[in-house]
Design an enzyme around this catalytic site. Structure first.
Site, PDB file in Angstrom:
ATOM      1  N   HIS A   1       0.788  -1.232   0.000  1.00 52.21           N
ATOM      2  CA  HIS A   1       0.000   0.000   0.000  1.00 52.21           C
ATOM      3  C   HIS A   1       0.824   1.289   0.000  1.00 52.21           C
ATOM      4  O   HIS A   1       0.255   2.370  -0.106  1.00 52.21           O
ATOM      5  CB  HIS A   1      -0.995  -0.028   1.158  1.00 52.21           C
ATOM      6  CG  HIS A   1      -1.965  -1.168   1.031  1.00 52.21           C
ATOM      7  ND1 HIS A   1      -2.939  -1.209   0.054  1.00 52.21           N
ATOM      8  CD2 HIS A   1      -2.081  -2.333   1.711  1.00 52.21           C
ATOM      9  CE1 HIS A   1      -3.623  -2.334   0.158  1.00 52.21           C
ATOM     10  NE2 HIS A   1      -3.112  -3.045   1.159  1.00 52.21           N
TER      11      HIS A   1
ATOM     12  N   ARG B   1     -11.235  -6.256   7.505  1.00 50.58           N
ATOM     13  CA  ARG B   1     -10.268  -6.108   6.423  1.00 50.58           C
ATOM     14  C   ARG B   1      -8.842  -6.248   6.947  1.00 50.58           C
ATOM     15  O   ARG B   1      -7.996  -6.868   6.310  1.00 50.58           O
ATOM     16  CB  ARG B   1     -10.456  -4.752   5.745  1.00 50.58           C
ATOM     17  CG  ARG B   1      -9.696  -4.593   4.453  1.00 50.58           C
ATOM     18  CD  ARG B   1     -10.326  -5.416   3.337  1.00 50.58           C
ATOM     19  NE  ARG B   1      -9.447  -5.495   2.172  1.00 50.58           N
ATOM     20  CZ  ARG B   1      -8.617  -6.518   1.940  1.00 50.58           C
ATOM     21  NH1 ARG B   1      -8.576  -7.539   2.760  1.00 50.58           N
ATOM     22  NH2 ARG B   1      -7.866  -6.518   0.875  1.00 50.58           N
TER      23      ARG B   1
ATOM     24  N   CYS C   1      -6.206  -8.954   5.606  1.00 52.71           N
ATOM     25  CA  CYS C   1      -4.914  -8.528   5.063  1.00 52.71           C
ATOM     26  C   CYS C   1      -3.770  -9.189   5.825  1.00 52.71           C
ATOM     27  O   CYS C   1      -2.807  -9.655   5.235  1.00 52.71           O
ATOM     28  CB  CYS C   1      -4.771  -7.013   5.172  1.00 52.71           C
ATOM     29  SG  CYS C   1      -4.957  -6.174   3.603  1.00 52.71           S
TER      30      CYS C   1
END
Lengths: 148, 288, 120
Positions: free
Chosen positions: B206, B245, B249
């Site tokens: 990210h 989430r 992840c």
């Protein structure tokens, strides 16, 4: 396809423009580095020399698993794998598949496949050990990718 | 020696162009500066995606990839989370058995307050998230806690975000509060640490890897990550919370994941939301 | 130290010229197995980040460099093997999982996937 060719051309151009084809290989300074470099290049059971002595690129866990395939030996290594995994879980770096690998090792003992059990336990124990290494490394180096 | 020089690796050279400069400060409790971190991260993305306005990062990958933005805008024309917001409003307004309700637990009756979460609770010495306080509200009124990941808690959170759309995040770390700063640093450290069998940090995908393909998926920029949760994710086919989430992840790095609302995940949310200070609440959102 | 490293590298080159990777598979079998490793999601899943000019490569990612001119970029196949084994050796923040060091793939699978990509 066109896109792929364009990307390939860009990569090649970058490589050529920088005048460096490839950077240099790391020089092993410690036994661990020499071991890793040789394992990385040749796989397992490869012989290499370090400060005048011969060694094999076999993980300590693989050595532990190369005992006689008996129920006792398999169970013994599974216990060790579980203990190592508990250690890595404690620092929050337990890997996702390790428990499953240990469960498979347990199952192999039940079906009498002690060789398989030994090999799986060795892999699980190795995973736990490298997870601990990963944690120690992260403690020192996590900041490497922080934008400044 | 010559041979060593000739033996070489190409991949690392190409990869090294993605390497960002190493940190010189901000890694210890004494040196960490959340404001310097926020500016550095925002500058990183400004440089990487010069055509993207800062405010647009609340839209995740759609802020930086035009192709997927078009598809997403089609989806948002008939938002898949619409039902969840309505259901969340209904649940929010149902009184508990003791006659009280969620409105009694939150500032301003729970309306338009999403931007204040997460926050540092000095008395408890911990980061508090919205979902955590939804459940605490229930429990203090004699109701059972809801499950963290999806369903009613996500719907209530979605409704509360909905009533806060457009409000600006301004997460603060109380001056001189070392414990609060330590929580922030813990979140930051989690974000940048490589972990799991796949050896991945949040930053790998990210920050370094943002808007680059992993198979057919594009990794979203970290800036704005927390603004649009809860999210209706096509892959889930339903609404889910931020911590759902996080857990997914974390597991995708092949780690045994932390629990939702665990202290470290809350610290991660604290860090990530601080990074997005100045951006607006736009939850709930829809994502691939 | 330098001398030792040099001699190890020389041995590496000699070994490379003289033998193929230690494996019971023929080169063709090894390449076919390597392709399965490259494409398989629960195996190497290399395709998720590396483009490759194979007609069966469906929706490759581009987090890493494409598999291209491999023999030119890695005159010593062993160095390529080492890169697959642990890419963080040369770039500590690399996104590439250390497929060998973390025992994600077996050593045999790594030999096979190196054979496969070395054709490109």
């Amino acid at each position: 396809m066109k896109k792929l060719i364009a990307t390939l051309a860009t990569v090649l151009a970058t490589v050529l423009a920088n005048g460096i084809f490839l950077p240099t290989v790391a020089v092993a300074e410690t036994f661990d580095e020499a071991f890793e470099m040789n394992r990385a290049m040749y796989g397992k059971d490869h012989s290499f020399s370090w400060t005048g002595k011969q060694y094999l690129t076999t993980h300590p866990e693989e050595v532990e698993a190369s005992v006689e395939a008996t129920k006792e030996n398999a169970e013994d290594l599974i216990v060790k794998a579980k203990a190592k995994n508990a250690e890595v879980a404690k620092v929050g770096f337990e890997w996702k598949l390790t428990k499953g690998i240990i469960a498979d090792a347990d199952a192999a003992v039940t079906t009498g496949d002690y060789r398989k059990a030994l090999n799986l336990a060795a892999q699980a124990k190795y995973h736990a050990r490298i997870g601990l290494q990963q944690h120690a490394y992260a403690e020192q180096n996590w900041q490497l990718s922080v934008p400044q | 020696m010559k041979i060593i020089k000739n033996l070489a690796l190409g991949v690392s050279f190409i990869m090294s162009t993605q390497l960002v400069s190493a940190a010189s400060t901000g890694t210890t409790l004494e040196t960490v500066s959340p404001e310097a971190d926020r500016i550095a991260l925002q500058n990183f993305y400004k440089k990487r995606f010069p055509n993207t306005e800062l405010q647009d990062y609340v839209n995740g990958i759609y802020a930086v990839d035009a192709d997927s933005r078009t598809q997403w805008e089609d989806i948002e024309a008939f938002p898949p989370y619409e039902f969840d917001v309505e259901e969340g409003e209904r649940l929010f307004n149902i009184a508990f058995a003791n006659g009280k309700g969620y409105a009694d637990c939150f500032e301003n009756g729970g309306i338009g307050i999403r931007q204040n979460f997460p926050y540092w609770n000095k008395e408890e010495g911990t980061v508090k998230t919205l979902e955590q306080e939804i459940n605490e509200c229930r429990e203090s009124n004699g109701e059972k806690a809801l499950k963290w990941g999806k369903g009613p808690i996500a719907q209530i959170s979605a409704y509360m975000a909905w009533t806060s759309r457009g409000k600006v995040f301004d997460i603060s770390i109380p001056d001189g509060d070392k414990k609060a700063l330590a929580a922030y640093l813990d979140g930051k450290k989690f974000f940048y640490s490589k972990r799991g069998q796949l050896n991945l940090s949040c930053a790998n995908c990210h920050v370094q890897g943002s808007n680059i393909r992993i198979r057919a998926d594009l990794a979203s920029p970290a800036l704005g990550h927390t603004s649009h949760f809860p999210v209706f994710r096509s892959k889930w086919g339903e609404l889910g919370t931020l911590h759902r989430r996080y857990k997914g992840c974390h597991q995708d790095s092949r780690s045994n994941p932390l629990d939702m609302q665990s202290e470290t995940f809350r610290n991660l949310e604290f860090f990530q939301t601080y990074m997005s200070n100045g951006l607006v609440v736009n939850g709930p959102g829809s994502r691939k | 130290m330098r001398k030792l490293t040099t001699s190890m590298c020389v041995t590496g080159l000699v070994a490379l010229l003289a033998t193929s990777p230690a494996s019971a598979l023929t080169v063709e079998e090894s390449i076919a197995e390597g392709k399965a490793v490259y494409m398989g999601k629960s195996r190497g899943n290399c395709i998720s980040c590396h483009q490759i000019n194979d007609p069966d490569a469906n929706l490759p990612g581009n987090q890493g460099p494409p598999m291209f001119a491999m023999a030119q970029r890695f005159p010593d196949k062993r160095i390529l093997r080492a890169q697959v084994w642990d890419a963080t050796k040369n770039n500590p923040i690399s996104i590439m999982p250390p497929l060998g060091k973390h025992w994600i793939l077996s050593e045999e699978d790594i030999d096979a996937v190196v054979e496969y990509i070395y054709q490109f």
